[in-house]
Design a protein around this motif. Structure first.
Motif, short mmCIF file in Angstrom:
data_model
loop_
_atom_site.label_atom_id
_atom_site.label_comp_id
_atom_site.label_asym_id
_atom_site.label_seq_id
_atom_site.Cartn_x
_atom_site.Cartn_y
_atom_site.Cartn_z
N GLY A 1 1.10 15.00 15.15
CA GLY A 1 0.39 13.92 14.49
C GLY A 1 -0.36 14.39 13.27
O GLY A 1 -0.35 13.73 12.23
N PHE A 2 -1.01 15.54 13.35
CA PHE A 2 -1.75 16.07 12.20
C PHE A 2 -0.79 16.48 11.09
O PHE A 2 -1.07 16.30 9.91
N ALA A 3 0.37 17.03 11.49
CA ALA A 3 1.38 17.40 10.49
C ALA A 3 1.89 16.16 9.76
O ALA A 3 2.19 16.21 8.56
N GLY A 4 1.96 15.03 10.49
CA GLY A 4 2.37 13.79 9.84
C GLY A 4 1.37 13.34 8.80
O GLY A 4 1.75 12.85 7.74
N ILE A 5 0.07 13.49 9.09
CA ILE A 5 -0.98 13.11 8.14
C ILE A 5 -0.92 13.98 6.90
O ILE A 5 -0.90 13.49 5.77
N THR A 6 -0.90 15.31 7.11
CA THR A 6 -0.89 16.22 5.97
C THR A 6 0.40 16.10 5.17
O THR A 6 0.40 16.20 3.93
N GLY A 7 1.52 15.86 5.88
CA GLY A 7 2.78 15.67 5.17
C GLY A 7 2.76 14.42 4.32
O GLY A 7 3.28 14.40 3.20
N GLY A 8 2.14 13.35 4.84
CA GLY A 8 2.04 12.12 4.07
C GLY A 8 1.19 12.29 2.82
O GLY A 8 1.54 11.78 1.75
N VAL A 9 0.09 13.04 2.96
CA VAL A 9 -0.77 13.31 1.80
C VAL A 9 -0.03 14.16 0.77
O VAL A 9 -0.16 13.96 -0.44
N GLU A 10 0.78 15.11 1.24
CA GLU A 10 1.55 15.94 0.32
C GLU A 10 2.57 15.11 -0.45
O GLU A 10 2.78 15.33 -1.65
N GLU A 11 3.19 14.14 0.21
CA GLU A 11 4.11 13.25 -0.49
C GLU A 11 3.38 12.45 -1.57
O GLU A 11 3.92 12.23 -2.66
N VAL A 12 2.16 12.02 -1.26
CA VAL A 12 1.36 11.30 -2.24
C VAL A 12 1.04 12.19 -3.44
O VAL A 12 1.14 11.76 -4.60
N ARG A 13 0.68 13.43 -3.18
CA ARG A 13 0.38 14.38 -4.27
C ARG A 13 1.60 14.58 -5.17
O ARG A 13 1.48 14.64 -6.40
#
Length: 456
Positions: free
Chosen positions: A189-201
């Motif tokens: 779940g945490f990897a999903g959050i950080t991965g989503g933020v990385e896609e935004v970046r």
């Protein structure tokens, strides 16, 4: 602050014209129309329908002009308020008299951009779309107009919204954990959050990467012609403009001042600057022109470094090359219709070179394409889906949004508490809201809309 009063202004350019348009917006628009407009048969206004009649001054019964009047009931109008538009003959005095009559019946004179500001404040458009209105008006080429229209239609806003949704999604998951700490976030779940933020970046990086192109289309670019005397700079200016703008003679030093003209190169607005030939001279006036040319090198977005291909390089050519160190330039080898005698050294060979003849016109189209590609990289900027960041305010806000997302990525890897990570995501959202107007302060709004003309 939004004051719900009734405003009015002339929407058409001042001076003589076929028609002049006076726009009224606010809850008194219909009442003012019924007071000063007379038609047969008398009656009220049906929304979005034109009526033919006369503008009458009720105080004395004088007829000012015949006119067409259209009433648009809010929210189905430009400002989302009741709007009345009067179309009369376009004489300067006449339009001013009609506006004066409107103001005397309860409207106040609108400020710069106030109609568009009301459209923004009433939610009809966001701030990106509002700013695109002034870009549409100021567009100098088809490509810059298309970019402004795409922004006004919401293409850029949708890209910003996609970035916003990604941040909101990540923040929602973090805040759920903060509110319900017993529901721990597992590794996936945490990897999903950080991965989503990385896609935004990454998406922000892609949008920012298009800024240079968008800015070039919106504001245009400056291109300077630099070279020694009699290398063909003025002839090239005339060839690019397809008209005789600069005097061309065999006498060195003919051009003393800077000649500037704007030309459309495949949709790119280009300000061409022809300057004095750069050389050693004892002539005081010519030396002033040389210094002016040297000063322009640092100010130009691109320099066309012109060389005479029929002659070897000399000390004047090498001096100019030294001035161009670290600058954006294209080598232009003129007089290619003559036997070639020039030999470029290794340092110059690493730069793009275009062979032309200002006498025959050979290579001019190739040079046009080289200038266009240098700024727009061959992109089809007139396509229906092309949109780019072009406003420095938008770029600064997007960079401001990217900074806390970068901190989020670093702190997430370091195991920082979710509460602190959530703060960084909120900061990013606040910065993003400055672009579309959700978090923009009144002083910024004042600065934006003061760029508009009165009546828009």
């Amino acid at each position: 602050m939004y004051v719900h009063d009734t405003i009015a202004a002339i929407c058409t350019p001042l001076g003589e014209g076929g028609i002049g348009v006076i726009r009224i917006s606010g809850d008194q628009a219909r009442r003012i129309g019924t007071k000063i407009f007379s038609r047969k048969p008398d009656g009220g206004f049906e929304s979005h329908r034109f009526y033919y009649g006369s503008i009458i001054d009720p105080s004395g019964g004088d007829t000012l002009d015949e006119a067409l009047v259209v009433f648009m009931q809010g929210p189905r109008s430009y400002t989302c308020e009741d709007v009345l538009e009067i179309q009369c003959h376009g004489g300067y005095l006449l339009v001013q008299r009609v506006l004066g009559l409107v103001l005397s019946h309860g409207a106040r004179l609108a400020g710069p951009g106030e109609f568009t500001r009301r459209a923004f404040l009433n939610g009809r458009i966001d701030l990106v779309q509002a700013e695109a209105v002034i870009d549409i008006i100021r567009s100098k080429t088809e490509a810059s107009l298309a970019l402004a229209q795409h922004q006004h239609s919401g293409l850029l806003s949708r890209q910003i919204d996609a970035v916003r949704e990604g941040i909101v999604h990540a923040l929602a998951h973090l805040e759920a954990h903060i509110d319900f700490p017993e529901e721990e976030i597992d590794a996936d779940g945490f990897a999903g959050i950080t991965g989503g933020v990385e896609e935004v970046r990454q998406r922000i990086g892609e949008i920012l990467a298009g800024y240079a192109e968008g800015k070039a289309l919106r504001e245009g670019v400056s291109v300077m012609l630099a070279g020694k005397p009699n290398v063909g700079k003025s002839s090239l200016l005339n060839a690019i403009l397809r008209e005789k703008r600069a005097i061309v003679t065999a006498i060195p030093g003919t051009t003393r001042d800077v000649i500037e003209e704007v030309v459309n190169i495949h949709g790119l607005p280009v300000r061409i600057m022809d300057t004095a030939g750069i050389c050693e001279t004892d002539d005081h006036i010519e030396s002033e022109g040389v210094q002016l040319a040297l000063d322009k090198i640092s100010q130009a977005d691109l320099v066309l470094y012109m060389l005479d291909a029929s002659r070897p390089l000399d000390s004047d050519d090498l001096r100019i090359e030294e001035e161009l160190e670290g600058r954006n330039f294209i080598v232009v080898l003129n007089k290619c219709d003559l036997p070639e005698a020039i030999s470029l050294h290794d340092a110059l060979k690493t730069h793009e070179a275009v062979r032309i003849s200002t006498l025959t016109g050979e290579g001019i189209d190739t040079l046009h394409q080289a200038i266009h590609t240098r700024f727009l990289h061959g992109r089809a900027v007139d396509s229906r889906e092309y949109v780019a960041l072009s406003n420095v305010r938008h770029r600064d806000a997007l960079e401001k949004c990217a900074a806390p997302l970068h901190s989020f990525a670093e702190n997430a890897m370091a195991g920082i508490e979710p509460e602190l990570l959530a703060i960084e995501l909120r900061e990013a959202l606040h910065a993003l809201g400055e672009i579309t107007g959700e978090t923009t302060t009144d002083d910024i709004l004042d600065r934006i809309f003061k760029q508009f003309c009165i009546g828009k």
